[in-house]
Write a protein that holds these residues in place. Structure first.
Motif, short mmCIF file in Angstrom:
data_model
loop_
_atom_site.label_atom_id
_atom_site.label_comp_id
_atom_site.label_asym_id
_atom_site.label_seq_id
_atom_site.Cartn_x
_atom_site.Cartn_y
_atom_site.Cartn_z
N HIS A 1 42.36 -44.62 0.20
CA HIS A 1 42.18 -43.09 -0.12
C HIS A 1 42.00 -42.92 -1.37
O HIS A 1 41.25 -41.78 -1.80
CB HIS A 1 43.23 -42.34 0.65
CG HIS A 1 42.98 -42.13 1.99
ND1 HIS A 1 43.52 -41.14 2.87
CD2 HIS A 1 42.38 -43.06 3.06
CE1 HIS A 1 43.03 -41.17 4.26
NE2 HIS A 1 42.40 -42.39 4.21
N THR A 2 42.81 -43.13 -2.38
CA THR A 2 42.87 -42.70 -3.60
C THR A 2 41.69 -43.32 -4.45
O THR A 2 40.96 -42.85 -5.29
CB THR A 2 44.15 -43.27 -4.62
OG1 THR A 2 45.18 -42.78 -3.71
CG2 THR A 2 44.10 -42.79 -5.84
N ALA A 3 41.35 -44.40 -4.15
CA ALA A 3 39.91 -45.17 -4.77
C ALA A 3 38.69 -44.23 -4.20
O ALA A 3 37.91 -44.02 -4.99
CB ALA A 3 39.74 -46.52 -4.07
N TRP A 4 38.68 -43.84 -3.00
CA TRP A 4 37.63 -42.80 -2.65
C TRP A 4 37.53 -41.68 -3.39
O TRP A 4 36.48 -41.04 -3.55
CB TRP A 4 37.56 -42.87 -1.20
CG TRP A 4 37.00 -44.15 -0.33
CD1 TRP A 4 37.45 -45.28 -0.31
CD2 TRP A 4 35.56 -44.26 0.00
NE1 TRP A 4 36.76 -46.15 0.31
CE2 TRP A 4 35.72 -45.49 0.44
CE3 TRP A 4 34.46 -43.48 0.03
CZ2 TRP A 4 34.31 -46.09 1.09
CZ3 TRP A 4 33.46 -43.92 0.76
CH2 TRP A 4 33.37 -45.18 1.13
N LYS B 1 31.94 -38.76 8.39
CA LYS B 1 32.17 -40.21 8.19
C LYS B 1 31.86 -40.54 6.61
O LYS B 1 31.12 -40.15 6.05
CB LYS B 1 31.26 -41.01 9.15
CG LYS B 1 31.44 -40.79 10.45
CD LYS B 1 30.70 -41.73 11.34
CE LYS B 1 31.12 -41.58 12.72
NZ LYS B 1 30.56 -42.63 13.72
N VAL B 2 32.84 -41.48 5.99
CA VAL B 2 32.80 -41.95 4.92
C VAL B 2 31.53 -42.71 4.38
O VAL B 2 31.06 -42.77 3.25
CB VAL B 2 34.04 -42.76 4.51
CG1 VAL B 2 35.44 -42.10 4.53
CG2 VAL B 2 34.10 -44.02 5.46
N GLY B 3 30.76 -43.34 5.49
CA GLY B 3 29.56 -43.87 5.17
C GLY B 3 28.48 -42.71 4.91
O GLY B 3 27.61 -43.59 4.38
N ARG B 4 28.80 -41.61 4.87
CA ARG B 4 27.78 -40.67 4.74
C ARG B 4 28.08 -39.93 3.13
O ARG B 4 27.54 -39.05 2.63
CB ARG B 4 27.55 -39.64 5.72
CG ARG B 4 27.38 -40.39 7.09
CD ARG B 4 26.87 -39.37 8.07
NE ARG B 4 26.19 -38.08 7.96
CZ ARG B 4 26.04 -37.21 8.77
NH1 ARG B 4 26.76 -36.65 9.68
NH2 ARG B 4 25.08 -36.41 8.30
N TRP B 5 29.13 -40.36 2.71
CA TRP B 5 29.74 -39.39 1.48
C TRP B 5 28.75 -40.02 0.31
O TRP B 5 28.38 -41.05 0.14
CB TRP B 5 30.92 -39.99 1.15
CG TRP B 5 32.10 -39.25 2.18
CD1 TRP B 5 31.56 -38.49 2.92
CD2 TRP B 5 33.43 -39.20 2.01
NE1 TRP B 5 32.79 -37.98 3.84
CE2 TRP B 5 33.94 -38.69 3.21
CE3 TRP B 5 34.40 -40.10 1.34
CZ2 TRP B 5 35.37 -38.40 3.42
CZ3 TRP B 5 35.78 -39.84 1.67
CH2 TRP B 5 36.21 -39.10 2.63
N ARG B 6 28.70 -39.17 -0.56
CA ARG B 6 28.08 -39.55 -1.96
C ARG B 6 29.14 -40.00 -2.76
O ARG B 6 30.13 -39.32 -3.12
CB ARG B 6 27.62 -38.49 -2.56
CG ARG B 6 26.05 -37.73 -1.80
CD ARG B 6 25.38 -36.72 -2.33
NE ARG B 6 24.16 -36.12 -1.91
CZ ARG B 6 24.54 -34.89 -1.03
NH1 ARG B 6 25.32 -34.36 -0.85
NH2 ARG B 6 23.39 -34.63 -0.07
N HIS C 1 32.06 -47.56 -9.29
CA HIS C 1 33.47 -47.35 -9.36
C HIS C 1 34.10 -48.00 -8.30
O HIS C 1 35.01 -48.79 -8.45
CB HIS C 1 33.54 -45.72 -9.48
CG HIS C 1 35.03 -45.55 -9.51
ND1 HIS C 1 35.67 -45.31 -8.17
CD2 HIS C 1 35.83 -45.19 -10.43
CE1 HIS C 1 37.09 -45.01 -8.39
NE2 HIS C 1 37.26 -45.02 -9.83
N LEU C 2 33.66 -47.98 -7.11
CA LEU C 2 34.20 -48.45 -5.97
C LEU C 2 34.12 -49.87 -5.89
O LEU C 2 35.22 -50.60 -5.56
CB LEU C 2 33.37 -47.86 -4.70
CG LEU C 2 34.36 -47.88 -3.35
CD1 LEU C 2 35.64 -46.95 -3.52
CD2 LEU C 2 33.44 -47.23 -2.19
N MET D 1 22.73 -46.42 1.12
CA MET D 1 23.91 -45.66 1.49
C MET D 1 24.89 -46.22 0.91
O MET D 1 25.73 -46.99 1.62
CB MET D 1 24.03 -45.01 2.93
CG MET D 1 22.62 -44.44 3.35
SD MET D 1 22.80 -43.86 5.18
CE MET D 1 24.27 -42.75 5.06
N PRO D 2 25.32 -46.00 -0.54
CA PRO D 2 26.51 -46.78 -0.75
C PRO D 2 27.72 -46.70 -0.16
O PRO D 2 28.67 -47.52 -0.31
CB PRO D 2 26.46 -46.38 -2.23
CG PRO D 2 25.84 -45.35 -2.47
CD PRO D 2 24.84 -45.31 -1.34
N GLY D 3 27.82 -45.61 0.48
CA GLY D 3 29.25 -45.04 1.25
C GLY D 3 29.21 -46.02 2.24
O GLY D 3 30.35 -46.20 2.80
#
Length: 411
Positions: free
Chosen positions: A72-75, A197-202, A207-208, A275-277
């Motif tokens: 969670h912190t990484a995201w 959903k996290v897959g749709r996050w910018r 960094h990730l 979609m990098p997420g």
């Protein structure tokens, strides 16, 4: 105006995307936590049967709770600007909570259950409320609000497990953790608001990728620490020295196999992804398995260095052979995520370890670790032969291929 003020927390397009010194500082608490997880696993070396299964399950649950905090912190730092004072305060506060979880972890299933739970809920429940308040009127504030709502749903299970009878702690915490992971997978859906959903996050893909590579190196560093600490005892026999050498060689092979070449090109894969997420979310699960496999393998090092030619026991086979097998499975996943293929060398390594396992159950721990090192050497050599004389490959991830970034205002 409110949205504009809240938008200051978001990562700007001009951000370098690389991991910061603040995040490396945060990882120090995770180093302590991984060491405590490894110690709990090591205590299972003499167990067998149901005691081994339940002991492994208890430690695995604690590791998964820690991993959820780290991921969670990484995201968060991939979506928000880590140079902002508020985000820095959030990360440092999370580090303190993680350190509490780490120091209570050896007895978290016993008398230290309450402080472990309190630290976990502080991150899962309070942190998103702080971020949501700081975003003010920005549309993205609904994402941390969702996290807080779902965390409040699992909190009673965590508290009941910590305050209730010891025999109920494992099932209650397992249910709570399953709810937290289910929420992460579904995107914390709420009535009228839907899911995010996290897959749709910018996110900042570079960094990730940095964070995933770093957490693998942290786990590998913990295994090196185990090798050094165990061998630095009073007994410097030739047998222990040989086990020390094979253990170090195994860690070096894990490093080589990870970074050749999918682990090295993970950054490029996330940069190129439509979609990098989505790729980042899938890779997060893969790195969970990779980190767990390295920790389990490190426990095998400890068992072998302590008793290189002792009697074989059911517990040591789980760590000495099971850890490397899990690593190869996870590395297969990573190969597919980055290149869209399955690695033949890793499949060969898995088959070889499976075929050897019945015999290894009757051999000494030193013989088992030596066979593992030999199989990993074979995998590394096959990798080198495959890439010899060929131009460097480019990532070709099949995840999210052909998709376009979402227009969701909360992304």
């Amino acid at each position: 105006m409110a949205a504009g003020r809240g938008a200051e927390l978001l990562r700007p397009l001009t951000s370098s995307g690389r991991a910061t010194f603040l995040e490396l500082f945060f990882d120090l608490a995770f180093v302590v936590a991984l060491t405590r997880v490894s110690q709990r696993f090591a205590g299972l070396g003499d167990d067998a049967g149901w005691a081994l299964v339940t002991g492994f399950g208890r430690t695995l649950l604690l590791f998964l709770a820690l991993w959820l905090i780290w991921s969670h912190t990484a995201w968060i730092t991939s979506r928000y600007e880590p140079e902002q004072p508020l985000i820095q305060a959030v990360v440092v506060g999370t580090m303190f909570a993680g350190l509490i979880m780490a120091v209570t972890l050896p007895r978290a299933m016993e008398e230290r259950a309450l402080p472990f739970t309190a630290a976990y809920l502080m991150v899962m429940l309070v942190r998103p409320l702080v971020v949501a308040a700081a975003l003010r009127g920005h549309p993205r504030r609904l994402v941390p609000f969702r996290l807080a709502v779902w965390a409040s749903a699992s909190a009673p299970l965590w508290l009941a497990g910590a305050l209730g009878p010891d025999r109920l702690r494992l099932p209650l915490w397992a249910a709570a953790l399953a709810l937290d992971y289910l929420a992460w997978t579904l995107g914390w859906p709420l009535p009228w608001l839907g899911a995010s959903k996290v897959g749709r996050w910018r996110i900042a893909g570079t960094h990730l990728a940095d964070r995933y590579q770093q957490v693998f190196l942290i786990a590998l560093g913990e295994s090196i620490l185990v090798i050094g600490v165990v061998f630095s005892g009073t007994d410097y026999s030739a047998e222990r020295a040989a086990a020390f050498t094979v253990a170090f060689t195994t860690s070096a092979l894990l490093w080589r196999i990870y970074f050749h070449r999918a682990g090295l090109l993970l950054t490029d894969a996330l940069d190129r992804a439509a979609m990098p997420g989505r790729l980042g979310a899938v890779s997060e699960r893969t790195h969970l398995l990779i980190v767990l496999s390295v920790l389990v393998t490190a426990v095998g090092y400890e068992l072998v260095i302590d008793h290189p030619f002792g009697q074989p026991r059911p517990g040591w086979l789980l760590f000495v052979v099971g850890g490397p097998m899990l690593f190869l499975v996870a590395r297969l996943r990573l190969e597919h995520e980055v290149f869209g293929r399955l690695s033949r060398s890793r499949i060969i390594g898995l088959v070889a370890l499976l075929l050897c396992t019945p015999a290894l159950a009757r051999w000494t721990p030193m013989a088992g670790l030596s066979v593992v090192a030999g199989v990993l050497t074979l995998v590394a050599l096959l990798d080198a032969l495959r890439s010899r004389g060929r131009p460097p490959e480019l990532p070709a991830s099949p995840i999210g291929r052909g998709a376009t970034d979402v227009s969701d205002s909360e992304a």
